[in-house]
Design a protein around this motif. Structure first.
Motif, short mmCIF file in Angstrom:
data_model
loop_
_atom_site.label_atom_id
_atom_site.label_comp_id
_atom_site.label_asym_id
_atom_site.label_seq_id
_atom_site.Cartn_x
_atom_site.Cartn_y
_atom_site.Cartn_z
N GLN A 1 30.47 41.88 28.86
CA GLN A 1 29.13 42.44 28.85
C GLN A 1 29.03 43.71 29.70
N THR A 2 29.87 43.82 30.70
CA THR A 2 29.80 44.98 31.60
C THR A 2 30.98 45.93 31.41
N GLU A 3 31.75 45.72 30.32
CA GLU A 3 32.91 46.56 30.02
C GLU A 3 33.88 46.61 31.19
N GLY A 4 34.06 45.44 31.81
CA GLY A 4 35.04 45.32 32.88
C GLY A 4 34.61 45.86 34.23
N LYS A 5 33.34 46.27 34.34
CA LYS A 5 32.89 46.91 35.58
C LYS A 5 32.33 45.92 36.60
N ARG A 6 31.97 44.71 36.14
CA ARG A 6 31.31 43.76 37.03
C ARG A 6 32.06 42.44 37.08
N VAL A 7 32.02 41.80 38.21
CA VAL A 7 32.66 40.50 38.36
C VAL A 7 31.66 39.51 38.94
N VAL A 8 32.05 38.27 38.96
CA VAL A 8 31.23 37.24 39.58
C VAL A 8 31.39 37.33 41.10
N ASP A 9 30.27 37.34 41.80
CA ASP A 9 30.33 37.36 43.26
C ASP A 9 30.13 35.97 43.86
N ALA A 10 29.39 35.11 43.14
CA ALA A 10 29.17 33.76 43.65
C ALA A 10 28.86 32.81 42.49
N PHE A 11 29.35 31.60 42.61
CA PHE A 11 29.00 30.54 41.67
C PHE A 11 28.31 29.44 42.47
N VAL A 12 27.09 29.11 42.07
CA VAL A 12 26.25 28.17 42.83
C VAL A 12 25.91 27.00 41.93
N MET A 13 26.21 25.77 42.40
CA MET A 13 26.08 24.62 41.52
C MET A 13 25.91 23.34 42.32
N SER A 14 25.08 22.44 41.81
CA SER A 14 24.98 21.10 42.38
C SER A 14 26.12 20.24 41.83
N ASN B 1 39.67 35.70 41.54
CA ASN B 1 39.29 36.55 42.68
C ASN B 1 38.94 35.63 43.86
N SER B 2 39.76 35.61 44.86
CA SER B 2 39.59 34.68 45.98
C SER B 2 38.35 34.99 46.82
N SER B 3 37.75 36.17 46.63
CA SER B 3 36.57 36.53 47.42
C SER B 3 35.28 35.97 46.81
N ILE B 4 35.34 35.42 45.60
CA ILE B 4 34.16 34.81 44.98
C ILE B 4 33.72 33.62 45.82
N LYS B 5 32.43 33.54 46.10
CA LYS B 5 31.90 32.44 46.89
C LYS B 5 31.50 31.27 45.98
N ILE B 6 31.99 30.10 46.31
CA ILE B 6 31.62 28.88 45.60
C ILE B 6 30.71 28.08 46.52
N VAL B 7 29.48 27.85 46.06
CA VAL B 7 28.46 27.25 46.91
C VAL B 7 27.91 25.98 46.27
N LEU B 8 27.92 24.90 47.03
CA LEU B 8 27.37 23.63 46.58
C LEU B 8 25.88 23.56 46.89
N VAL B 9 25.09 23.11 45.92
CA VAL B 9 23.67 22.81 46.13
C VAL B 9 23.54 21.29 46.19
N ASP B 10 22.91 20.77 47.24
CA ASP B 10 22.85 19.33 47.41
C ASP B 10 21.42 18.87 47.71
N GLY C 1 38.23 20.17 43.70
CA GLY C 1 37.77 21.53 44.00
C GLY C 1 37.21 21.69 45.39
N LEU C 2 37.28 20.64 46.19
CA LEU C 2 36.64 20.67 47.52
C LEU C 2 37.14 21.80 48.40
N ASP C 3 38.42 22.06 48.40
CA ASP C 3 39.00 23.08 49.28
C ASP C 3 38.51 24.49 48.92
N ASN C 4 38.02 24.68 47.72
CA ASN C 4 37.55 26.01 47.30
C ASN C 4 36.04 26.18 47.41
N ILE C 5 35.34 25.16 47.90
CA ILE C 5 33.89 25.30 48.10
C ILE C 5 33.66 25.91 49.48
N ASP C 6 33.04 27.08 49.50
CA ASP C 6 32.90 27.84 50.75
C ASP C 6 31.78 27.33 51.65
#
Length: 318
Positions: A130-143, A161-170, A219-224
């Motif tokens: 959608q962004t012609e390769g110009k944009r990436v995911v910065d964070a994925f947020v999920m319960s 991309n190891s800099s992407i933030k994975i965030v748990l919603v609880d 996936g626990l070790d990758n949740i920031d």
């Protein structure tokens, strides 16, 4: 045991193939399985906790599933809905020689694998396209319900991309927040003095747990980090989204959206935050979208001009 045997025998009478699919579920997975079983001709037995919206049972029965509703309990209790579902499948196999399978969504790695191999890549490549390769995911947020989605998607995105933030919603009372933030799977609601009818107590359905499932652990070790979202925040967000975006969502989706907005507020402008609208409002009319039920829980029914707390700094007085 007699009641469970009765449910097994009642279920197998609906099978056109002699096969039986059994699952313990808060609703959504059961509905998906019941739909597939209707198409394939298998019987479907769903063991459902009694703290779920009534309309889920109606949908399941309309799809031909046999529903066994049981009192909520901790996973250590043999009468927990997942434990009873596992037992039902064994009864069918060993006592009645029925070709039965317990799908075991919480521990079955197929759950994680589908999100790692399909959902994660879909998110990643769709944004790139959608962004012609110009944009990436910065964070994925999920319960987390079973944990398969946040684990599978989170691991795939981290590999890109190891800099992407994975965030748990609880939600309130779930122990997953403290597992991510402090390394201990515990919540204050689990103390014996405050313990209610089950180990976590929230308006949200299908998310939050008092244990670490195999899927979540992958996936626990990758949740920031983890974010706690209150029931009131979820109710307010759901009403705001309906009025302003035309999205009629359920409780877990509302919590995801609150979490995503909070994460976005901490990121630089033009960042991309991904979450999921994973349940619709029509499955929650007797609880989450019921003003009487919401008020009985000590919550406020939102006014027409209500702005969720997480949006006030963005929207101001609009």
């Amino acid at each position: 045991d007699k009641r469970l045997e009765q449910m097994v025998l009642e279920s197998i009478q609906t099978s056109r193939t002699g096969g039986l699919v059994v699952e313990g579920t808060s609703g959504s997975t059961g509905i998906a399985l019941a739909t597939l079983c209707a198409a394939r001709g298998h019987a479907c037995l769903v063991v459902l906790p009694d703290d779920q919206a009534e309309e889920k049972q109606k949908i399941l029965r309309s799809l031909g599933a046999v529903v066994f509703e049981v009192p909520t309990a901790a996973i250590s209790n043999p009468n927990h809905y997942v434990n009873l579902a596992r037992k039902a499948a064994l009864l069918a196999q060993e006592k009645f020689q029925i070709s039965a399978v317990f799908t075991d969504q919480f521990e079955n790695e197929a759950n994680y694998e589908i999100h790692y191999h399909q959902t994660g890549p879909e998110i990643w490549y769709q944004l790139l396209e959608q962004t012609e390769g110009k944009r990436v995911v910065d964070a994925f947020v999920m319960s987390s319900g079973t944990g398969g989605t946040i684990a599978g998607v989170g691991n795939f995105l981290k590999e890109q991309n190891s800099s992407i933030k994975i965030v748990l919603v609880d939600p309130p009372g779930s122990s997953l927040y403290h597992k991510v933030e402090h390394g201990i799977a515990y919540a204050m609601q689990q103390s014996e003095r405050s313990l209610r009818k089950h180990r976590y107590d929230t308006l949200a359905e299908g998310i939050g747990l008092d244990r670490i499932t195999h899927n979540f652990s992958m996936g626990l070790d990758n949740i920031d980090r983890a974010i706690r979202v209150t029931d009131q925040e979820a109710v307010d967000m759901a009403h705001w989204a309906l009025k302003n975006e035309g999205l009629w969502m359920g409780s877990s989706s509302a919590m995801n959206l609150v979490g995503a907005i909070r994460v976005a507020s901490d990121l630089p402008p033009d960042s991309n935050v991904v979450t999921m609208i994973c349940d619709a409002g029509q499955r929650h009319t007797t609880r989450f979208w019921n003003p009487v039920f919401v008020k009985e829980r000590g919550l406020q029914w939102p006014t027409s001009d209500c702005i969720p707390e997480c949006l006030k700094s963005v929207l101001g007085d609009r």
